[in-house]
Design an enzyme around this catalytic site. Sequence first.
Site, PDB file in Angstrom:
ATOM      1  N   GLY A 140      30.227  38.402  43.526  1.00  0.00           N
ATOM      2  CA  GLY A 140      30.355  37.567  42.217  1.00  0.00           C
ATOM      3  C   GLY A 140      31.507  36.259  42.679  1.00  0.00           C
ATOM      4  O   GLY A 140      31.466  35.268  42.175  1.00  0.00           O
ATOM      5  N   CYS A 174      31.065  45.340  46.974  1.00  0.00           N
ATOM      6  CA  CYS A 174      30.225  44.355  47.373  1.00  0.00           C
ATOM      7  C   CYS A 174      29.950  43.470  46.344  1.00  0.00           C
ATOM      8  O   CYS A 174      29.648  42.297  45.992  1.00  0.00           O
ATOM      9  CB  CYS A 174      28.988  45.136  47.936  1.00  0.00           C
ATOM     10  SG  CYS A 174      29.292  46.219  49.367  1.00  0.00           S
ATOM     11  N   ASP A 175      29.769  44.136  44.963  1.00  0.00           N
ATOM     12  CA  ASP A 175      29.373  43.551  43.927  1.00  0.00           C
ATOM     13  C   ASP A 175      30.422  42.503  43.458  1.00  0.00           C
ATOM     14  O   ASP A 175      30.096  41.334  43.072  1.00  0.00           O
ATOM     15  CB  ASP A 175      29.587  44.506  42.478  1.00  0.00           C
ATOM     16  CG  ASP A 175      28.151  45.304  42.449  1.00  0.00           C
ATOM     17  OD1 ASP A 175      27.251  44.998  43.163  1.00  0.00           O
ATOM     18  OD2 ASP A 175      28.277  46.345  41.820  1.00  0.00           O
ATOM     19  N   LEU A 176      31.576  42.885  43.440  1.00  0.00           N
ATOM     20  CA  LEU A 176      33.014  41.859  43.186  1.00  0.00           C
ATOM     21  C   LEU A 176      32.894  40.796  44.039  1.00  0.00           C
ATOM     22  O   LEU A 176      33.311  39.789  43.606  1.00  0.00           O
ATOM     23  CB  LEU A 176      34.226  42.778  43.366  1.00  0.00           C
ATOM     24  CG  LEU A 176      34.148  43.899  41.975  1.00  0.00           C
ATOM     25  CD1 LEU A 176      35.716  44.456  42.414  1.00  0.00           C
ATOM     26  CD2 LEU A 176      34.317  43.426  40.868  1.00  0.00           C
TER      27      LEU A 176
END
Lengths: 398, 398
Positions: free
Chosen positions: A174, A169-171
């Site tokens: 971004g 989810c972070d990646l």
Amino acid sequence: MSTGRLPLSGYNVIDVTAARAGPTAVRQLADWGANVIKIEAPAAIDQNRASLTGSRHGYDFQNLHRNKRALTLNLKTEEGKAVFFDLVKEADVVVENFRSEVKFRLGIDYESVKKVNPRIVYGSISGFGQTGPYGKRPGVDQIAQGLGGLMSITGLPGQGPVRVGIPICDLTAGIFLAQGILMGLLDRGKTGEGQWVHTSLLESVIQMLDFQGARWLIDEKVAPQAGNNHPTGTPTGVFPTADGHINIAAAGTNLFDRMCAAMGADDLGADARFRTGEDRTDHREEINERISAYTKTKPSDEWIDIMNEAGVPCGPIYAIDEMFANEQVQHLGIARSVQHSQLGELKVVGQAVNLTATPQPETLRRATPDLGEHTDEILAELGYDAEKIAALHKKDIV
Amino acid sequence: MSESRLPLEGYNVIDLTAHRAGPTAVRQLADWGANVIKIEAPSSISNDKGSLIGSRHGSDFQNLHRNKRSLTLNLKTEEGKAVFFDLAKKSDIIVENFRSAVKFRLGIDYDSIRKVNSRIIYGSIAGFGQTGPYGKRPGVDQIAQGMGGLMSITGLPGQGPVRVGIPICDLTAGIFLAQGILLALIDREKTGEGQWVHTSLLESIIQMLDFQGSRWLIKGEVAPQAGNNHPTGTPTGVFPTSDGHINIAAAGTNLFDRMSDAMNADDLASDERFRTGEGRTENREEVNERISVYTKTKTSDEWIDILNEAGVPCGPIYTIDQVFQNEQVQHLGIAKTVHHKNLGTMKVVGQALNMTATPQPDTLRMATPELGEHTDDILAELGYDNDKIASLHGADIV
């Protein structure tokens, strides 16, 4: 090739991100040539710098923050904010991933920035969206993986929810934000105006559900845990070998026949119940068991050669070290070098995409900077004289 | 909002892609306003339309190919190629994901196109890269997930390799390629020249390894299966409740104390061994077990309210239907409407990204086209007269 131009040369980016999602967006811009200034609180005013991305000289931080310069700045003071707005006047892009209300409290939100520079493209990432019932909730990758449904479709049926082994989810938040910033820049080329672009961990993982999402929205079918088999194409999955496991993807009838021939599995190829894709999926368990009886007789490497020779997609299931040692991965050159002034030469993970006229340099332009490493240089570029810079240091503004 | 401008308006894209990775790249361009022409073989010459994407009117195909027009064209004939080059002259972007050798065999590779249009940006996706020892191997998502190391770090320790429940290599390759195309458009504004940009399923999944990759490259540590716990921050993971499971992410000592307080877990807060992050990770199994004793006493919904109220990241582990029913997801509006002339109104998965000045319309511009739906329109736009169009139809070129 390391002296060639890069597509984002000449764009100035102010990086006020932390943790992982925001820095991932900035890394896309930094790797592709933007002039990035990473703003961090001065050492004197930040007691608790530890985070899930580890220490500054650790492998995670060094991989995440390369290709940028570091400026310390206390954004909670008026003088610090004045420096920030001096930077904004010269910038094209600002990226932040504070909790949604923090940028407003600090007075560095899009509307405030736009007043001094209407050309700014302002990028934001939050956990669950900038507004709405969860707009102010704290959001991290683990929570978004569960909320976004991904953990309900990963893992073997019945084993309970399973997390994906990367902070997806972070990646993806971004990467989607970086894409939005590029589109904001292209749009600005036509209109002369910047805009606010934003995404969230939650929206990103939902977009990544792709057909598993459409399956619900259009067919009203709830995807179960997918296990190691493709949900509809059989055989596609993990098979045991004499020394481990391999992936085989032989779902089409042509591929299935080629696979049977390559394994010498006449019994499978001749079984009338397995002639269509639907039949094979109906009998998946039996087919997989019978394939396994063959795959167990040879080591993984032998099967991978035999299958690929026969035109059947087949590959190893590598641990991370095995993956980087693989001849094709080495050929692609995705492990890139970077020179750090104290840590020496490091390898970091490079960009997946190859731009043939403007390639990513083999040796990256810059290692991850130490805290405030370029503060004086950056302030001098703003036209601050030595006296003013010294005064800012003294007051712990920078 | 559907009348507002989109950032990629005015860019012409030729879409030669099939399966999932290439179409995912094109969807990023189509959703954001590009004029996309999807080229497919005429029904008379393609006898195998079945694929893992399913039938044309199925949920997957409809989600994947919205916002584009369809032209049928037989690229294996000289006349068909002539039409293709007429289109290429007026285009900005071509996207393909044939096996790496096919575009050369067809004579529609980047160098061939550049001769008629030096501004073209040509995007390619392969399984394992355009060249190298595996450059010609067949590559699909399942194989790349294993080869890229992702299956070795997903799932619970000891359970054997686990596939991620979405085709993550296909999706990220598409997203990275779209980003590369945008970078090349920005570069073209300065140079006037296009370029070839390409990625692969393998490179994309390696970039997505992120810190799990740099952990090996910099630290020489091979990441094991991550299970449901964050590899270093404790407690971060899945906990049982009286009616299911929840995610809790309370790794920092402040968060741990807030969590213990909210649970009235005095025994946890006062245990000397759990006062530091390192101490908690060393005793993770015990910490998690003791937290579970508390979490089992209430329902998931109750804990989610209690912990978020206390500022501790906590969330549900939803199935896909629950995701789209959630109040925050509904607020975000990521399920977008599209009107299909034969299938009626349906919902598809929208873009994760919000561009405030150029937003994605709530109702998408176009549904997935029927095969060849816009052939005559598109040929007329090229200046072909009725006679010529009729003769192309007659010869099964279109």
